[in-house]
Scaffold this motif. Structure first.
Motif, PDB file in Angstrom:
ATOM      1  N   ASP A   1       0.766  -1.138  -0.019  1.00  0.00           N
ATOM      2  CA  ASP A   1       0.063  -0.072   0.001  1.00  0.00           C
ATOM      3  C   ASP A   1       0.494   1.148  -0.017  1.00  0.00           C
ATOM      4  OD1 ASP A   1      -2.476  -1.481   0.138  1.00  0.00           O
ATOM      5  OD2 ASP A   1      -2.207  -1.887   2.270  1.00  0.00           O
ATOM      6  N   GLY A   2       1.961   1.493  -0.900  1.00  0.00           N
ATOM      7  CA  GLY A   2       2.596   2.510  -1.065  1.00  0.00           C
ATOM      8  C   GLY A   2       4.013   2.699  -0.040  1.00  0.00           C
ATOM      9  N   GLN A   3       4.044   1.620   0.897  1.00  0.00           N
ATOM     10  CA  GLN A   3       5.065   1.930   1.914  1.00  0.00           C
ATOM     11  C   GLN A   3       6.507   2.249   1.259  1.00  0.00           C
ATOM     12  OE1 GLN A   3       5.253  -1.171   5.024  1.00  0.00           O
ATOM     13  NE2 GLN A   3       7.384  -1.082   4.970  1.00  0.00           N
ATOM     14  N   ARG A   4       7.232   3.124   1.806  1.00  0.00           N
ATOM     15  CA  ARG A   4       8.301   3.503   1.547  1.00  0.00           C
ATOM     16  C   ARG A   4       9.316   2.370   1.508  1.00  0.00           C
ATOM     17  NH1 ARG A   4      10.617   8.277  -0.008  1.00  0.00           N
ATOM     18  NH2 ARG A   4       8.980   9.408   0.821  1.00  0.00           N
ATOM     19  N   VAL A   5      10.055   2.220   0.152  1.00  0.00           N
ATOM     20  CA  VAL A   5      11.088   1.039   0.130  1.00  0.00           C
ATOM     21  C   VAL A   5      12.498   1.685   0.157  1.00  0.00           C
ATOM     22  CG1 VAL A   5      11.807  -1.034  -1.128  1.00  0.00           C
ATOM     23  CG2 VAL A   5       9.573  -0.684  -0.796  1.00  0.00           C
ATOM     24  N   MET A   6      13.422   1.470   0.859  1.00  0.00           N
ATOM     25  CA  MET A   6      14.893   1.788   0.842  1.00  0.00           C
ATOM     26  C   MET A   6      15.581   0.803   0.048  1.00  0.00           C
ATOM     27  SD  MET A   6      14.319   4.381   2.589  1.00  0.00           S
ATOM     28  CE  MET A   6      15.789   5.235   2.708  1.00  0.00           C
ATOM     29  N   ARG A   7      16.417   1.473  -0.816  1.00  0.00           N
ATOM     30  CA  ARG A   7      17.419   0.535  -1.732  1.00  0.00           C
ATOM     31  C   ARG A   7      17.941  -0.341  -1.031  1.00  0.00           C
ATOM     32  NH1 ARG A   7      22.527   1.107  -3.936  1.00  0.00           N
ATOM     33  NH2 ARG A   7      22.672   3.353  -3.329  1.00  0.00           N
ATOM     34  N   ASN A   8      18.632  -0.156   0.046  1.00  0.00           N
ATOM     35  CA  ASN A   8      19.762  -0.694   0.949  1.00  0.00           C
ATOM     36  C   ASN A   8      18.906  -2.050   1.709  1.00  0.00           C
ATOM     37  OD1 ASN A   8      21.898   0.470  -0.168  1.00  0.00           O
ATOM     38  ND2 ASN A   8      21.919   1.949   1.619  1.00  0.00           N
ATOM     39  N   THR A   9      17.779  -2.089   1.861  1.00  0.00           N
ATOM     40  CA  THR A   9      17.059  -2.876   2.583  1.00  0.00           C
ATOM     41  C   THR A   9      15.860  -3.652   1.597  1.00  0.00           C
ATOM     42  OG1 THR A   9      15.015  -1.171   3.091  1.00  0.00           O
ATOM     43  CG2 THR A   9      16.953  -1.377   4.634  1.00  0.00           C
ATOM     44  N   LEU A  10      15.867  -3.477   0.441  1.00  0.00           N
ATOM     45  CA  LEU A  10      14.971  -4.213  -0.396  1.00  0.00           C
ATOM     46  C   LEU A  10      15.430  -5.528  -0.631  1.00  0.00           C
ATOM     47  CD1 LEU A  10      12.679  -4.233  -2.672  1.00  0.00           C
ATOM     48  CD2 LEU A  10      14.566  -3.723  -4.261  1.00  0.00           C
ATOM     49  N   ALA A  11      14.598  -6.595  -0.536  1.00  0.00           N
ATOM     50  CA  ALA A  11      14.868  -7.987  -0.503  1.00  0.00           C
ATOM     51  C   ALA A  11      14.997  -8.445  -1.803  1.00  0.00           C
ATOM     52  CB  ALA A  11      13.976  -8.796   0.287  1.00  0.00           C
ATOM     53  N   VAL A  12      15.937  -7.878  -2.698  1.00  0.00           N
ATOM     54  CA  VAL A  12      16.010  -8.328  -4.124  1.00  0.00           C
ATOM     55  C   VAL A  12      16.608  -9.483  -4.464  1.00  0.00           C
ATOM     56  CG1 VAL A  12      15.955  -5.732  -4.830  1.00  0.00           C
ATOM     57  CG2 VAL A  12      18.115  -7.172  -4.370  1.00  0.00           C
ATOM     58  N   THR A  13      17.356 -10.146  -3.423  1.00  0.00           N
ATOM     59  CA  THR A  13      17.787 -11.412  -3.423  1.00  0.00           C
ATOM     60  C   THR A  13      17.390 -12.490  -2.655  1.00  0.00           C
ATOM     61  OG1 THR A  13      19.449 -11.030  -1.704  1.00  0.00           O
ATOM     62  CG2 THR A  13      20.186 -10.595  -4.112  1.00  0.00           C
ATOM     63  N   ARG A  14      16.283 -12.203  -2.209  1.00  0.00           N
ATOM     64  CA  ARG A  14      15.740 -13.324  -1.139  1.00  0.00           C
ATOM     65  C   ARG A  14      14.127 -13.523  -2.049  1.00  0.00           C
ATOM     66  NH1 ARG A  14      14.518  -9.237   2.927  1.00  0.00           N
ATOM     67  NH2 ARG A  14      12.221  -8.634   2.997  1.00  0.00           N
ATOM     68  N   PRO A  15      13.630 -14.886  -1.821  1.00  0.00           N
ATOM     69  CA  PRO A  15      12.384 -15.051  -2.463  1.00  0.00           C
ATOM     70  C   PRO A  15      11.327 -14.076  -2.249  1.00  0.00           C
ATOM     71  CG  PRO A  15      12.955 -16.751  -1.106  1.00  0.00           C
ATOM     72  CD  PRO A  15      13.789 -15.687  -0.991  1.00  0.00           C
ATOM     73  N   SER A  16      10.701 -13.877  -3.460  1.00  0.00           N
ATOM     74  CA  SER A  16       9.416 -12.997  -3.534  1.00  0.00           C
ATOM     75  C   SER A  16       8.583 -13.353  -2.210  1.00  0.00           C
ATOM     76  CB  SER A  16       8.817 -13.053  -4.745  1.00  0.00           C
ATOM     77  OG  SER A  16       7.606 -12.153  -4.747  1.00  0.00           O
ATOM     78  N   ARG A  17       8.192 -12.201  -1.632  1.00  0.00           N
ATOM     79  CA  ARG A  17       7.090 -12.543  -0.507  1.00  0.00           C
ATOM     80  C   ARG A  17       5.639 -12.414  -1.213  1.00  0.00           C
ATOM     81  NH1 ARG A  17       8.645  -8.259   3.996  1.00  0.00           N
ATOM     82  NH2 ARG A  17       9.122  -6.899   2.328  1.00  0.00           N
ATOM     83  N   VAL A  18       5.409 -12.353  -2.301  1.00  0.00           N
ATOM     84  CA  VAL A  18       4.064 -12.213  -2.975  1.00  0.00           C
ATOM     85  C   VAL A  18       3.701 -13.774  -3.191  1.00  0.00           C
ATOM     86  CG1 VAL A  18       2.640 -11.127  -4.702  1.00  0.00           C
ATOM     87  CG2 VAL A  18       4.944 -10.169  -4.105  1.00  0.00           C
ATOM     88  N   PHE A  19       3.636 -14.586  -2.244  1.00  0.00           N
ATOM     89  CA  PHE A  19       3.200 -16.000  -2.376  1.00  0.00           C
ATOM     90  C   PHE A  19       2.507 -16.123  -0.671  1.00  0.00           C
ATOM     91  CE2 PHE A  19       7.454 -16.685  -0.934  1.00  0.00           C
ATOM     92  CZ  PHE A  19       7.321 -17.338   0.086  1.00  0.00           C
ATOM     93  N   LYS A  20       1.717 -17.065  -0.961  1.00  0.00           N
ATOM     94  CA  LYS A  20       0.723 -17.556   0.293  1.00  0.00           C
ATOM     95  C   LYS A  20       1.462 -18.695   1.128  1.00  0.00           C
ATOM     96  CE  LYS A  20      -3.515 -15.855  -1.551  1.00  0.00           C
ATOM     97  NZ  LYS A  20      -5.032 -16.264  -1.896  1.00  0.00           N
ATOM     98  N   SER A  21       1.800 -18.884   2.166  1.00  0.00           N
ATOM     99  CA  SER A  21       2.104 -19.989   3.062  1.00  0.00           C
ATOM    100  C   SER A  21       1.706 -20.249   4.283  1.00  0.00           C
ATOM    101  CB  SER A  21       3.827 -19.963   3.038  1.00  0.00           C
ATOM    102  OG  SER A  21       4.257 -18.898   4.122  1.00  0.00           O
ATOM    103  N   HIS A  22       1.032 -21.354   4.712  1.00  0.00           N
ATOM    104  CA  HIS A  22       0.425 -21.690   5.768  1.00  0.00           C
ATOM    105  C   HIS A  22       1.439 -21.558   7.040  1.00  0.00           C
ATOM    106  CE1 HIS A  22      -1.487 -24.262   8.764  1.00  0.00           C
ATOM    107  NE2 HIS A  22      -2.527 -23.457   8.422  1.00  0.00           N
ATOM    108  N   PRO A  23       1.210 -21.188   8.148  1.00  0.00           N
ATOM    109  CA  PRO A  23       1.897 -21.129   9.249  1.00  0.00           C
ATOM    110  C   PRO A  23       2.950 -22.228   9.787  1.00  0.00           C
ATOM    111  CG  PRO A  23      -0.034 -19.800   9.661  1.00  0.00           C
ATOM    112  CD  PRO A  23      -0.452 -20.546   8.636  1.00  0.00           C
ATOM    113  N   THR A  24       2.257 -23.361   9.189  1.00  0.00           N
ATOM    114  CA  THR A  24       2.981 -24.547   9.628  1.00  0.00           C
ATOM    115  C   THR A  24       3.919 -24.760   8.473  1.00  0.00           C
ATOM    116  OG1 THR A  24       1.387 -26.151   8.427  1.00  0.00           O
ATOM    117  CG2 THR A  24       1.082 -25.468  10.885  1.00  0.00           C
ATOM    118  N   ALA A  25       3.877 -24.231   7.289  1.00  0.00           N
ATOM    119  CA  ALA A  25       4.938 -24.525   6.368  1.00  0.00           C
ATOM    120  C   ALA A  25       6.289 -24.161   6.526  1.00  0.00           C
ATOM    121  CB  ALA A  25       4.514 -23.807   5.039  1.00  0.00           C
ATOM    122  N   GLU A  26       7.434 -24.911   6.172  1.00  0.00           N
ATOM    123  CA  GLU A  26       8.653 -24.403   6.274  1.00  0.00           C
ATOM    124  C   GLU A  26       9.247 -23.856   4.747  1.00  0.00           C
ATOM    125  OE1 GLU A  26      10.687 -24.241   9.051  1.00  0.00           O
ATOM    126  OE2 GLU A  26       9.210 -25.030  10.169  1.00  0.00           O
TER     127      GLU A  26
END
Length: 569
Positions: free
Chosen positions: A335-360
């Motif tokens: 929702d438009g949250q400011r993203v800082m270049r040095n903290t962007l997770a560009v090398t980790r998996p995209s967080r735009v997926f669904k996972s159940h709390p019990t999933a690893e």
């Protein structure tokens, strides 16, 4: 600025294959053909290839990308396929030691872009991204005005790219429209990435696919930039405004050529040292030699291949644009949250997926947008899942497993190292995949895993077993409980222990009824026709006559409306 690549023998022309001859590909075909470079047109649709007739008589045409890769006369590949295929196609072409031109964006994930850049460097290949505006004479003139100090200190840039259509459902307006504008903005700022970014977007036509986006960026030296894109605007607008301390310049690409670039020497003065006043001047039309940007871009790629120099929009430039797109996408999803270049997770998996709390979900795995991972499932580090995958309960994905997009893996399935699964595969509940033919607890065979390949669209039934080291062909169908010990051809239908081919199956999962002495059968659900063919080697194969094996199903045929038994009654 260009830099020297190692010398390479100058290939004879024509030596370029174009992959994708559709909406934008036909424009690349026209230009590469006019430049005498086009050797082959490759497209999954025979109907698309049939559109290239007059003027393309000497150009080879094929539906097989593998044929392009194997052709030694082709040393350059231009890719104009849908963006979701860019990475796989570009990687395969680079691995085949071809120079590569990729339409924007370079690919869809930063880690994929990093891999392509590294691969091009290690194999000493030219990698160029089709950021068209960089080759527009008006943009080149703006760069010159900045370099000469005509605009003074750069303060801010705005870019609007608005239209009514072309509306897309597979990618949002940010990814479809903004790469060109971001590429130009980064080039005007010396290639520097924004320090921070905010992006908002709204979806009205397709849920989750933004029709309009507004991206605000802040750079070093207090420079800011804004990009507004939309395909729901009542009129077309393509306008870039660059504001400096001494002058402002406007590039309006909707105007006739001699009115596209306008300079305003407006300044702000301070009345009595306290009140800012705008000192406006008459607009000055900037004369720019006319030339077609796309022709310039195509020629630049050919020149870089001939001279072994780095393109203006090389892989690193495309990667930088991809990083900004990733920042914007992440901001928009929060929702438009400011993203800082040095903290962007560009090398980790995209967080735009669904996972159940019990999933690893281990660090270092890669999971595509829109995927779902359910109860007690585990995705290991080094595993790679594409977009829109669905992993049911108690699914295990081992390290270094590669899984394509739109793959459905039902409950209680383990996919072990050594397995590659292509797009659109279905793995039924409790099916078993192995990776060592002769396992012994006392013998460590780690690192000796045998390769299993499950090709696009294949189905593995419930409780079936696939013994490792086999290839299951495209759209093959393995019945429930079968034990597969040998390769299965495309469209092959197998069952039993051990599994034997008892027939052929259509893409929609219906047995194909080839009558005696007839070599064509029709799928009862889709109406697609399939040909039974015997090769000179004696091998019998099946081929779909209405759609290339790698092509996506049309939307109207991807939704079933009748149960299977209605077709067999």
């Amino acid at each position: 600025m260009t830099s020297r690549l190692p010398d390479s023998p100058t290939p004879p022309l024509p030596s370029l294959a174009l992959v994708g001859g559709g909406y934008w590909g036909k424009n690349l075909a026209r230009n590469f053909n006019a430049l005498g470079a086009l050797h082959t047109l490759c497209d999954a649709s025979p109907n698309t290839l049939a559109n290239f007739s007059d003027g393309y008589e000497q150009v080879a045409k094929t539906t097989s990308f593998d044929e392009v890769l194997a052709n030694d006369q082709i040393s350059r590949v231009a890719i104009a396929a849908p963006a979701e295929h860019h990475f796989k196609l570009a990687k395969a072409a680079l691995m085949a030691d071809k120079d590569v031109f990729v339409e924007k964006p370079l690919c869809l994930h930063v880690h994929e872009g990093e891999e392509l850049v590294a691969l091009a460097s290690s194999r000493k290949r030219v990698l160029m991204v089709g950021h068209l505006l960089q080759y527009h004479p008006c943009v080149e003139k703006i760069r010159s005005l900045l370099a000469q100090g005509e605009l003074g200190k750069l303060q801010y840039i705005t870019s609007n790219r608005l239209n009514l259509g072309k509306i897309r459902r597979e990618e949002n307006a940010l990814w479809s429209f903004a790469p060109h504008d971001l590429s130009v903005i980064l080039s005007l700022l010396g290639g520097h990435l924004p320090e921070s970014l905010q992006c908002t977007g709204d979806s009205w036509l397709t849920s989750g696919v933004a029709d309009t986006t507004l991206t605000s960026m802040k750079f070093n030296d207090s420079v800011s930039a804004h990009v507004f894109v939309s395909w729901l605007n009542p009129f077309k607008e393509q306008k870039l405004t660059v504001v400096g301390s001494r002058a402002m310049v406007v590039f309006d690409d909707t105007q006739v050529w001699d009115q596209k670039l306008t300079l305003f020497r407006h300044r702000i003065t301070w009345q009595n040292g306290r009140e800012p006043m705008a000192d406006k001047t008459l607009a000055e039309t900037v004369t720019v030699p006319e030339s077609e940007p796309l022709r310039n871009e195509c020629q630049h790629f050919l020149d870089c291949c001939e001279q072994r120099v780095t393109p203006r929009t090389d892989g690193n430039e495309g990667l930088n644009v991809l990083k900004v797109l990733a920042m914007a996408q992440e901001s928009m999803e929060y929702d438009g949250q400011r993203v800082m270049r040095n903290t962007l997770a560009v090398t980790r998996p995209s967080r735009v997926f669904k996972s159940h709390p019990t999933a690893e979900i281990d660090d270092g795995c890669r999971i595509g947008v829109g995927s779902s991972i359910w109860h007690f499932s585990h995705v290991s580090s080094g595993a790679e899942l594409g977009e829109r995958c669905n992993l049911g309960q108690n699914v295990f994905i081992a390290p270094d497993v590669t899984i394509g997009s739109n793959v459905k893996i039902q409950n209680n399935v383990s996919v072990y190292s050594g397995t590659t699964i292509e797009d659109d595969v279905f793995l039924g509940p409790s099916c078993v995949l192995t990776n060592v033919s002769n396992p012994r607890s006392q013998i460590n065979r780690r690192g000796l895993y045998e390769r299993t390949l499950i090709r696009q669209g294949a189905t593995i039934g419930a409780n079936a077993t696939v013994v490792c080291g086999v290839t299951i062909g495209r759209y093959a169908f393995v019945a429930a409980g079968a034990v597969v010990t040998k390769d299965i051809p495309d469209y092959g239908y197998v069952r039993g222990v051990p599994a034997k081919r008892i027939g052929w199956m259509s893409r929609h999962g219906h047995p194909l009824d080839f009558k005696r002495d007839e070599h064509v059968a029709t799928c009862p659900e889709s109406g697609f026709k399939y040909a039974l063919e015997e090769r000179s080697s004696g091998v019998v194969t099946v081929r779909c006559l209405d759609l290339a094996e790698s092509a996506r199903l049309p939307a109207e045929l991807a939704q079933g409306d009748k149960p299977y038994r209605q077709f067999t009654a």
